[in-house]
Design an enzyme around this catalytic site. Structure first.
Site, PDB file in Angstrom:
ATOM      1  CD  GLU B  60      18.631  38.892  -6.556  1.00  0.00           C
ATOM      2  OE1 GLU B  60      19.455  39.866  -6.725  1.00  0.00           O
ATOM      3  OE2 GLU B  60      18.661  38.221  -5.370  1.00  0.00           O
ATOM      4  CG  HIS B 130      12.036  38.401   3.834  1.00  0.00           C
ATOM      5  ND1 HIS B 130      12.734  39.383   4.490  1.00  0.00           N
ATOM      6  CD2 HIS B 130      13.007  37.251   3.232  1.00  0.00           C
ATOM      7  CE1 HIS B 130      14.001  39.005   4.161  1.00  0.00           C
ATOM      8  NE2 HIS B 130      14.090  37.912   3.623  1.00  0.00           N
TER       9      HIS B 130
END
Lengths: 400, 325
Positions: B60, B130
């Site tokens: 990322e 999540h």
């Protein structure tokens, strides 16, 4: 292709070592078997003059910092050949994304002493509008990305920038400088991996100068320097004597060819030494010996190139003396001018946060202006850019 | 007018942006052939080639670092972070680099072309890694714009606006609604304004403010309140940074009451910012304390997510308490 074996065999990388490319010996003579790079007289002089100007600027500004005229400074001393040699091998329109100690590259590109001073003193002419600490230079005109303090962030950005250059097809590449300490950051690994996978024309230029602030490279990594990491990313790599401007120039010239002609990244590790402190806030006597420094002082990159130039008849002792004198005077004169200039205007507090000033920011500035009008003596820089005779009532729009 | 779900609307917006401007480049983990784990980038690689829509390695900080450089070069990157929960490795690149590029260079360089898309929020049995709503970490960072759509129509119009905006935009997509929210979406190009809230429903008794997936829940609570004769004004903030305080203040001048709801934890959440600003502006008009209905100050749970989430019943109770204060 892997070979299958039936006895366990652990490898450490010690099986192979990376050699160091060098052309000039400390006497300014070519090593036996070395060929002179294709470097013409004027180009060679430009390279050396940028190294010399960087050395002199650094000496003077470090002294100015010690006199309390400047809040902070960082020197390139000892690494001029690595930095300027690399810049000289690029096209002037290639992007340079530096860490913070590479003012030599900017000097080579033609950033004027005035421009350096305006940034160092954060005055109204500073392109960065007085927002960053000294040494955070940037120039769009000279394709030199504004320096950012967080370490290593420029490395994956260089990969992205160069990817854009590749798509644009303009034949340019990006070179990013960083120290061996910065190569510990995750950003370094992300950058090399992405560049390799996506075939990006970027040159990763590691200045291995022995120290990350006070941490010696022996405590920074266990392997043989930074260069072997390139193998893990299947990347071209070369290690070069960072105090040999000709070797750095030649290595970077060839790296650039690989980058722009094959769209492949290259890692260069320049072995050098940070002769000066990390910054003006640092004191290397606390963590390393004078003897150690002396060894490297004898390898001074300026002297080595200068001797070569003199032997070729491209430089002389007289020129050296007069250049030094001229540069010292110019640095002092421009410093005096830069110090006296005004601060950036108060409105620059809220500009460039967004493309357009938001209503919330305007409201906050208006409120601040009303406050400064009430206590102008407490905020002399801000008050100077306000017209105190204007009726504050006219400035109350946006009041909550 | 065709009917689309939110993913189709997002895909349609990306398609339009890439067709219009060859500088628009989409990348992230699995966004290439596969079209992203949620399929938001389906068929883009097929249509525009591997150079403009591609998979990145799983890194990322690398994705956003790369995107920053690409945007500084003049391209228009649309970078995907696969889940907002995984945006934190890129935090330094976003808050120290993306957000400050223009400011620190005195406008010599900027990354205004950058849009970061990322699915956020709960309600999908995703557990603590999540389901997060990390917006408040970014609303504290001047230089970013933070945008959250609530339905397919909004998603397309706001995403096109984000891609063309001269500032970097963090675009948070409510993943619970990706397939659940379906509605009419014009096929043609259109943009919705960034920085402006929308009054979805007018009412005189109380103002309800939220964004993203929470708007559906707030709408249900408003219906329950209507049945009790309480007229709610419902506002979707749409942009959290810079946020539209004027529209919220105007509403509270009228209703005298305010409830802000979000999925993220209470402490340090963006509702606190709204509450503080509105009490500053509307103090003498307030009939009851400003109330926040939010997630708990805990990591996001798995099995008990229904209990954790601010739902229509919790908001309805807050409405009753406010009205009966």
């Amino acid at each position: 292709m892997t070979e299958y074996v039936h006895q366990p065999r652990f490898m450490t990388g010690d099986e192979f070592s990376i050699d160091t490319f060098c052309l000039l010996n400390p006497e300014g003579e070519l090593y036996q078997g070395a060929s002179e790079p294709a470097l013409e007289r004027d180009h060679a002089r430009r390279l050396y003059q940028a190294m010399l100007a960087t050395r002199i600027l650094d000496e003077r500004m470090m002294a100015a910092q010690r006199q309390g005229r400047l809040s902070f400074y960082m020197q390139c001393t000892g690494e001029e050949a690595a930095v300027v040699g690399a810049a000289a091998a690029l096209d002037d329109a290639d992007m340079i994304m530096a860490q913070y100690r590479e003012q030599g590259a900017l000097m080579y590109r033609g950033f004027s002493i005035d421009e350096f001073m305006n940034q160092l003193f954060g005055n109204e002419l500073d392109y960065g509008k007085g927002r960053q600490m000294p040494i955070h230079y940037g120039s769009r005109k000279l394709h030199y990305m504004t320096i950012s303090s967080p370490l290593a962030t420029q490395i994956p950005q260089a990969t992205g920038y160069a990817y854009g250059q590749k798509l644009a097809g303009d034949g340019h590449c990006t070179l990013t400088f960083f120290g061996e300490g910065a190569a510990s950051e995750g950003d370094f690994h992300a950058a090399l991996n992405m560049a390799s996978v996506h075939q990006v024309p970027v040159i990763f230029f590691c200045r291995n100068n022995g120290y990350a602030i006070s941490t010696p490279s022996t405590e920074q990594f266990a392997a043989d320097g930074i260069a072997p990491r390139a193998f893990g990313y299947h990347m071209h790599v070369i290690r070069v004597d960072g105090n040999d401007a000709l070797a750095v120039f030649e290595a970077t010239t060839q790296a650039r060819k690989i980058a722009v002609e094959q769209n492949q990244p290259v890692l260069i590790e320049a072995m050098s030494y940070r002769l000066a402190a990390h910054s003006s806030s640092d004191d290397p006597s606390g963590y390393r010996s004078k003897d150690e420094e002396e060894v490297w002082r004898a390898k001074d990159p300026l002297l080595r190139l200068q001797k070569w130039l003199v032997k070729k008849g491209w430089w002389s002792d007289e020129e050296e003396a007069s250049q030094q004198e001229t540069l010292r005077r110019e640095v002092l004169d421009t410093m005096k001018r830069a110090e006296k200039r005004s601060s950036p205007p108060l409105d620059s507090l809220i500009s460039d946060v967004y493309a357009d000033v938001t209503p919330a920011l305007q409201r906050q500035l208006d409120q601040l202006k009303r406050h400064i009008r009430r206590y102008p003596d407490a905020y002399p820089k801000g008050a100077k850019s306000l017209d105190l005779d204007v009726d504050p009532a006219n400035h109350s729009q946006g009041e909550v | 007018m065709p009917t689309m779900n939110m993913l189709q609307a997002i895909n349609n917006a990306l398609d339009i942006a890439m067709a219009e401007d060859e500088k628009v480049i989409c990348f992230g983990e699995d966004v290439g052939v596969f079209g992203g784990v949620f399929r938001a980038t389906s068929h883009l690689q097929e249509k525009y080639g591997k150079a403009r829509c591609f998979n990145t390695p799983l890194v990322e900080q690398g994705i956003i670092g790369f995107a920053n450089g690409l945007a500084a070069q003049g391209s228009v990157p649309v970078a995907e972070i696969q889940f907002a929960d995984y945006i934190f490795p890129a935090f330094d690149q976003i808050v120290n680099e993306t957000a400050k590029f223009r400011y620190r260079s005195g406008d010599l360089f900027n990354v205004g072309g950058l849009t970061i898309r990322t699915p956020y929020g709960g309600g999908i049995a995703g557990g603590l890694y999540h389901s997060q709503s990390p917006e408040a970490y970014f609303t504290h960072t001047p230089g970013l714009k933070v945008v959250v759509p609530r339905n397919p129509y909004q998603a397309k119009g706001l995403l096109l606006a984000a891609i063309r905006d001269p500032d970097p935009v963090l675009y948070l997509e409510p993943k619970r609604l990706y397939r659940a929210a379906v509605g009419d979406v014009p096929e043609e190009d259109y943009q919705l304004p960034i920085g402006e809230a929308e009054v979805i429903k007018e009412g005189s008794d109380i103002t309800l403010v939220g964004w993203g997936a929470q708007m559906e829940v707030i709408g249900k609570a408003a219906e329950l309140a209507e049945e009790q004769g309480i007229a709610c004004e419902v506002i979707d903030l749409r942009t959290l940074l810079p946020w539209d305080a004027d529209t919220v203040a105007e509403s509270v001048f009228k209703t005298g009451r305010l409830i802000v709801s979000h999925e993220a934890p209470l402490t340090g959440g963006f509702a606190g910012e709204i509450a503080a600003t509105i009490q500053e502006r509307c103090f003498l008009y307030l009939e009851s304390p400003i109330s926040r209905v939010t997630g708990l100050d805990t990591p996001f749970p798995l099995v008990l997510e229904k209990e954790y989430l601010p739902d229509h019943l919790k908001i309805f109770e807050a409405i009753r308490e406010s009205v009966n204060f």
